[in-house]
Design a protein around this motif. Structure first.
Motif, PDB file in Angstrom:
ATOM      1  N   SER A 495      -4.359 -11.347  -1.606  1.00 58.87           N
ATOM      2  CA  SER A 495      -3.757 -10.691  -2.766  1.00 58.87           C
ATOM      3  C   SER A 495      -2.748 -11.613  -3.424  1.00 58.87           C
ATOM      4  N   ALA A 496      -2.761 -11.569  -4.770  1.00 60.28           N
ATOM      5  CA  ALA A 496      -1.769 -12.309  -5.550  1.00 60.28           C
ATOM      6  C   ALA A 496      -0.946 -11.290  -6.321  1.00 60.28           C
ATOM      7  N   GLY A 497      -0.036 -10.626  -5.601  1.00 60.10           N
ATOM      8  CA  GLY A 497       0.861  -9.671  -6.232  1.00 60.10           C
ATOM      9  C   GLY A 497       0.196  -8.384  -6.674  1.00 60.10           C
ATOM     10  N   HIS A 498      -0.999  -8.048  -6.125  1.00 63.23           N
ATOM     11  CA  HIS A 498      -1.740  -6.871  -6.586  1.00 63.23           C
ATOM     12  C   HIS A 498      -1.758  -5.787  -5.505  1.00 63.23           C
ATOM     13  N   GLU A 499      -2.111  -4.561  -5.888  1.00 64.93           N
ATOM     14  CA  GLU A 499      -2.212  -3.439  -4.967  1.00 64.93           C
ATOM     15  C   GLU A 499      -3.320  -3.691  -3.948  1.00 64.93           C
ATOM     16  N   ALA A 500      -3.091  -3.264  -2.709  1.00 55.23           N
ATOM     17  CA  ALA A 500      -4.084  -3.455  -1.647  1.00 55.23           C
ATOM     18  C   ALA A 500      -5.273  -2.527  -1.859  1.00 55.23           C
ATOM     19  N   PRO A 501      -6.471  -2.945  -1.478  1.00 58.18           N
ATOM     20  CA  PRO A 501      -7.652  -2.075  -1.601  1.00 58.18           C
ATOM     21  C   PRO A 501      -7.514  -0.853  -0.699  1.00 58.18           C
ATOM     22  N   VAL A 502      -8.288   0.192  -1.012  1.00 58.33           N
ATOM     23  CA  VAL A 502      -8.325   1.435  -0.230  1.00 58.33           C
ATOM     24  C   VAL A 502      -9.674   1.522   0.465  1.00 58.33           C
ATOM     25  N   LEU A 503      -9.644   1.795   1.777  1.00 59.59           N
ATOM     26  CA  LEU A 503     -10.870   1.932   2.571  1.00 59.59           C
ATOM     27  C   LEU A 503     -11.108   3.412   2.850  1.00 59.59           C
ATOM     28  N   CYS A 504     -12.307   3.910   2.516  1.00 57.25           N
ATOM     29  CA  CYS A 504     -12.690   5.300   2.767  1.00 57.25           C
ATOM     30  C   CYS A 504     -13.744   5.316   3.861  1.00 57.25           C
ATOM     31  N   ARG A 505     -13.403   5.954   4.973  1.00 53.82           N
ATOM     32  CA  ARG A 505     -14.326   6.077   6.111  1.00 53.82           C
ATOM     33  C   ARG A 505     -14.398   7.547   6.489  1.00 53.82           C
ATOM     34  N   GLY A 506     -15.589   8.109   6.373  1.00 53.41           N
ATOM     35  CA  GLY A 506     -15.720   9.541   6.604  1.00 53.41           C
ATOM     36  C   GLY A 506     -15.009  10.297   5.492  1.00 53.41           C
ATOM     37  N   GLU A 507     -14.111  11.203   5.857  1.00 54.57           N
ATOM     38  CA  GLU A 507     -13.388  11.986   4.869  1.00 54.57           C
ATOM     39  C   GLU A 507     -11.972  11.464   4.636  1.00 54.57           C
ATOM     40  N   THR A 508     -11.634  10.320   5.229  1.00 49.41           N
ATOM     41  CA  THR A 508     -10.267   9.796   5.162  1.00 49.41           C
ATOM     42  C   THR A 508     -10.240   8.485   4.389  1.00 49.41           C
ATOM     43  N   CYS A 509      -9.223   8.325   3.546  1.00 46.28           N
ATOM     44  CA  CYS A 509      -9.023   7.087   2.799  1.00 46.28           C
ATOM     45  C   CYS A 509      -7.619   6.557   3.121  1.00 46.28           C
ATOM     46  N   ILE A 510      -7.539   5.239   3.438  1.00 47.26           N
ATOM     47  CA  ILE A 510      -6.250   4.607   3.753  1.00 47.26           C
ATOM     48  C   ILE A 510      -6.204   3.243   3.072  1.00 47.26           C
ATOM     49  N   PRO A 511      -4.988   2.785   2.677  1.00 49.41           N
ATOM     50  CA  PRO A 511      -4.877   1.434   2.113  1.00 49.41           C
ATOM     51  C   PRO A 511      -4.933   0.391   3.231  1.00 49.41           C
ATOM     52  N   LEU A 512      -5.590  -0.729   2.953  1.00 53.76           N
ATOM     53  CA  LEU A 512      -5.617  -1.822   3.916  1.00 53.76           C
ATOM     54  C   LEU A 512      -4.259  -2.526   3.928  1.00 53.76           C
ATOM     55  N   THR A 513      -3.951  -3.094   5.081  1.00 54.66           N
ATOM     56  CA  THR A 513      -2.692  -3.852   5.203  1.00 54.66           C
ATOM     57  C   THR A 513      -2.960  -5.294   4.794  1.00 54.66           C
ATOM     58  N   VAL A 514      -2.409  -5.692   3.655  1.00 56.76           N
ATOM     59  CA  VAL A 514      -2.632  -7.036   3.119  1.00 56.76           C
ATOM     60  C   VAL A 514      -1.275  -7.615   2.706  1.00 56.76           C
ATOM     61  N   GLU A 515      -0.935  -8.782   3.263  1.00 56.00           N
ATOM     62  CA  GLU A 515       0.292  -9.478   2.853  1.00 56.00           C
ATOM     63  C   GLU A 515       0.011 -10.214   1.557  1.00 56.00           C
ATOM     64  N   SER A 516       0.840  -9.982   0.543  1.00 57.18           N
ATOM     65  CA  SER A 516       0.555 -10.499  -0.792  1.00 57.18           C
ATOM     66  C   SER A 516       1.303 -11.803  -1.065  1.00 57.18           C
ATOM     67  N   GLY A 517       0.643 -12.675  -1.849  1.00 53.64           N
ATOM     68  CA  GLY A 517       1.295 -13.855  -2.396  1.00 53.64           C
ATOM     69  C   GLY A 517       1.782 -13.570  -3.802  1.00 53.64           C
ATOM     70  N   PRO A 518       2.340 -14.564  -4.510  1.00 52.49           N
ATOM     71  CA  PRO A 518       2.849 -14.347  -5.868  1.00 52.49           C
ATOM     72  C   PRO A 518       1.715 -14.199  -6.871  1.00 52.49           C
ATOM     73  N   ALA A 519       2.044 -13.680  -8.055  1.00 57.11           N
ATOM     74  CA  ALA A 519       1.066 -13.574  -9.131  1.00 57.11           C
ATOM     75  C   ALA A 519       0.610 -14.969  -9.550  1.00 57.11           C
ATOM     76  N   LEU A 520      -0.586 -15.063 -10.090  1.00 59.39           N
ATOM     77  CA  LEU A 520      -1.160 -16.348 -10.479  1.00 59.39           C
ATOM     78  C   LEU A 520      -0.599 -16.785 -11.824  1.00 59.39           C
ATOM     79  N   GLY A 521      -0.349 -18.082 -11.952  1.00 61.03           N
ATOM     80  CA  GLY A 521       0.080 -18.656 -13.215  1.00 61.03           C
ATOM     81  C   GLY A 521       1.557 -18.921 -13.312  1.00 61.03           C
TER      82      GLY A 521
END
Length: 743
Positions: A495-521
């Motif tokens: 990730s470059a300063g963006h929201e982490a993706p959401v994983l949906c498994r079965g009936e539950t959705c959770i955000p993935l744990t992703v350490e972010s870097g700075p925005a590009l540019g």
């Protein structure tokens, strides 16, 4: 257009009102006439039925009279019966025959004399055997005052025959006079009933003696008809097929008794025939009434148009102005009435309106040029993105882009390669045309660099290297980038300063744990940590921009991540498109009428996994060396099938315990091992041809030196499911090992 005229509407309302009055009056008149016609038909039909019944009674009364005379005369003139009876038949043309049977002397057989009139007119006497007349004779003796017999077919007399039978005086025997029914059939055919109607004669046993439809002669009347006759007590009856009557359309039936007989005469007339003339007359009168209404409406229309002609001229001129003919002046009106004042007011309004419209038109042309340029820019921006839907054999992608303005800076990108998928969602700083141009540059670079990049972290690094130099406007883009191994579901995210993706498994959705870097540019030599997870078949992954979580409802209340997870949650297999639609609906409901303030980008992945199902099988002799060679081969298979180290160790240990137990303690001559890899685990099956034995049916031994020791319970504990059964030719042990996978 004609109904926009006051005169036309006046004439129309007059026509509709008159038509309503005519319709109500006509309907009442039609109902009254219908009742009168039906009552008249009932009277005429009943009169015809009673008259016909009387004619039938008069015809059959001759046979009844002859029988009653013979029942008195014959006992005294028994010896002359052979000569007398032919003369009686010859003297009464209506008779088809006479039957007489005398009571025999004791010990002698009974004889029966039949005198018949043949179709050619010849009179012939026939003596019948006793056994052929027993039923007739018994019926005759039971009718003290005489009765009519059931009809029967007599081929020698050319048709159906019916007879009146009566016992003779002094118990001398039984005599009957018989009639053919041809005359009765001819009588029904001569009746003047309406077309489509028919008549019939029915005996006391519901048997049709005669019917204008020959196919019904000899058949029984329906139970509905006989029940209706009893209930009606001589009144007309309405018959319908829905009630069980054998009619093709609703009909009226008129049934009356035939005097002196147990017969009934019936007349059936279709209801449509009763009302035919009435309907024809009514339609003629209705047409004349409608013609009169049209004539009156035309007269009203002509008069009203003459009265409203000046207003029509004013309306036409006003419509020209409304259509854009602002240079066409209204005709001057010297009148001082309402129409004149209205004309002068319209002319002043026309002059002022022409000047205002010209000013507005100039501004509109400038806006149209700008809108056209923005439309072209939107098309160019959209064409640079991949299609919003892409489906493969093992996955399905759905994307959605919704700019807050004509063009925006949010983006999505995906790239399908044979062994992996590239997924990306980003958000460019600012909005509008500048953001759209920066977004276009980012998409172009991502498409070119992703083909050779080793992973998401490398791709973000290379993108940052390209975007940072010469960025005088200090534009930047936040990005989340991921790759997925199409064979194993392994997922890598950076990730470059963006929201982490959401994983949906079965009936539950959770955000993935992703350490972010700075925005590009913004910053050269930035680092972007790499996170990993593993998707299971049926899992769904959603990437989104902050236009979702930062959607405002006008009260400074943002949509937020919790609402996002709630909207995304749902039953397994709901699909990426459905989840996107649910999320957009929830955002729209939250924002209500508040205008969208930020761009929205969504990318949803539904991974089904490749339908891989591989199998390993081998047969060995019951030997320890062969067992360990087999275990090595099975371990190589599980490693190639992608099993984790812990799962491989469990499978090997459980298989070793079971195989060694068979080798050491069974008299088996061969052992078969099969191992099957499926998407969610492994199925192990071991067969041997030894004597019947269920290792799982025995409790855990207290003495570890006992045969089997702790090996069998250990194998059972290592497996997620176990089963043993005896098949023809050997024992079969089945174990199931789930392959754990966590995001």
């Amino acid at each position: 257009m004609i109904f926009r005229s006051v005169s036309a509407r006046l004439a129309t309302w007059m026509l509709l009102g008159s038509a309503l009055v005519l319709g109500v009056t006509g309907a009442a008149l039609l109902e009254h006439t219908r009742r009168q016609v039906l009552a008249q038909t009932h009277r005429e039909a009943l009169a015809l039925a009673n008259g016909t019944a009387a004619r039938i009674a008069a015809r059959v009364s001759d046979a009844m009279a002859i029988t009653r005379v013979l029942h008195t005369v014959l006992p005294a003139q028994k010896a002359d019966a052979d000569a007398m009876l032919p003369d009686v038949v010859r003297g009464h043309p209506d008779l088809s025959g006479i039957v007489v049977s005398f009571t025999p002397a004791k010990g002698l057989p009974r004889t029966t004399l039949l005198v018949v009139r043949e179709p050619g007119g010849a009179i012939r006497s026939v003596e019948l055997a006793q056994d052929k007349t027993d039923a007739w004779y018994a019926q005759g003796l039971s009718c003290a005052d005489g009765c009519w017999q059931r009809s029967f077919m007599a081929d020698t007399r050319g048709g159906s025959v019916v007879g009146f039978v009566q016992p003779m005086e002094r118990n001398a025997g039984v005599v009957a006079s018989e009639l053919t029914l041809d005359w009765l059939q001819a009588l029904l055919g001569s009746l003047p009933e309406p077309a489509g109607g028919y008549a019939f004669v029915m005996d006391e046993n519901r048997l049709m003696l005669a019917h204008e439809r020959p196919g019904f002669v000899g058949t029984r009347a329906s139970s509905f008809l006989t029940t209706s006759i009893i209930r009606s007590k001589g009144a007309p009856m309405r018959l319908t097929a829905a009630d069980g009557a054998r009619v093709n359309e609703p009909s009226w039936a008129y049934v009356t008794e035939v005097p002196g007989t147990p017969w009934q005469f019936g007349l059936v007339i279709p209801e449509s025939r009763i009302y035919t003339d009435m309907r024809r007359t009514f339609l003629t009168d209705l047409a004349l009434g409608l013609f009169g209404l049209l004539a009156i409406s035309a007269l009203i229309l002509t008069i009203s148009r003459r009265l409203l002609a000046p207003l029509s001229v004013l309306t036409l001129q006003a419509e020209r102005i409304a259509a854009g003919d602002r240079g066409h002046a209204l005709p001057p009106s010297p009148a001082r009435d309402e129409v004149g004042r209205l004309t002068r007011s319209f002319e002043g309004m026309r002059v002022e309106l022409a000047a205002q419209i010209e000013a507005v038109a100039e501004g509109s042309r400038a806006s149209e040029r700008l809108a056209s340029e923005l439309d072209i820019a939107r098309l160019i921006q959209t064409s640079m993105l991949p299609p919003p839907r892409h489906a493969g054999v093992d996955f399905e992608l759905h994307a959605h882009l919704q700019p807050a303005q004509a063009v925006g800076g949010d983006l999505y990108f995906y790239l399908v390669q044979p062994d992996r998928l590239w997924l990306m969602v980003g958000d460019v700083s600012d909005k509008g045309v500048a953001a759209a141009l920066f977004m276009a540059r980012t998409i172009t670079l991502a498409r070119n660099l992703a083909r050779d990049a080793a992973g998401p972290d490398q791709l973000l690094t290379e993108l940052n290297t390209e975007l940072e130099p010469d960025n005088d406007a200090c534009m930047f883009v936040t990005l989340v980038c991921a790759t997925m191994d199409r064979a194993t579901g392994s997922l890598f995210v950076a990730s470059a300063g963006h929201e982490a993706p959401v994983l949906c498994r079965g009936e539950t959705c959770i955000p993935l744990t992703v350490e972010s870097g700075p925005a590009l540019g913004l910053q050269m030599d930035a680092e972007f940590p790499l996170a990993s997870a593993r998707l299971l078949p049926g899992d769904e992954l959603l990437m989104y921009s902050d236009g979702i979580t930062e959607a405002d409802n006008g009260f400074h209340e943002l949509f937020g991540e919790s609402r996002l997870l709630t909207a995304m949650s749902g039953p397994r297999g709901m699909g990426g498109r459905t989840r996107i639609d649910r999320l957009l609906t929830a955002v729209s409901a939250h924002a209500s009428h508040f205008r969208q303030s930020d761009d929205i980008a969504l990318l949803a992945l539904n991974w089904q996994g490749r339908a891989m199902r591989t199998r390993f099988s081998r047969r060995i002799a019951p030997d320890r060396d062969a067992v360990f060679a087999l275990l090595d081969a099975a371990d190589a298979f599980t490693r190639d099938a992608g099993a984790g180290a812990e799962t491989r160790a469990d499978i090997r240990l459980a298989a070793e315990e079971l195989l060694v137990n068979i080798v050491d303690h069974s008299s088996a001559t061969s052992i078969d091992l099969s191992l099957e890899a499926v998407n969610d685990g492994f199925d192990l099956c071991i067969r041997d041809d030894g004597p019947p034995f269920d290792p799982f049916a025995h409790p855990e031994p207290v003495d570890h030196d006992q045969i089997g020791g702790l090996g069998i319970p250990l194998a059972r504990q290592l497996a997620d499911a176990s089963h043993c059964e005896r098949e023809p030719g050997g024992n079969v042990v089945s174990l199931r090992f789930a392959s754990p996978s966590t995001p």
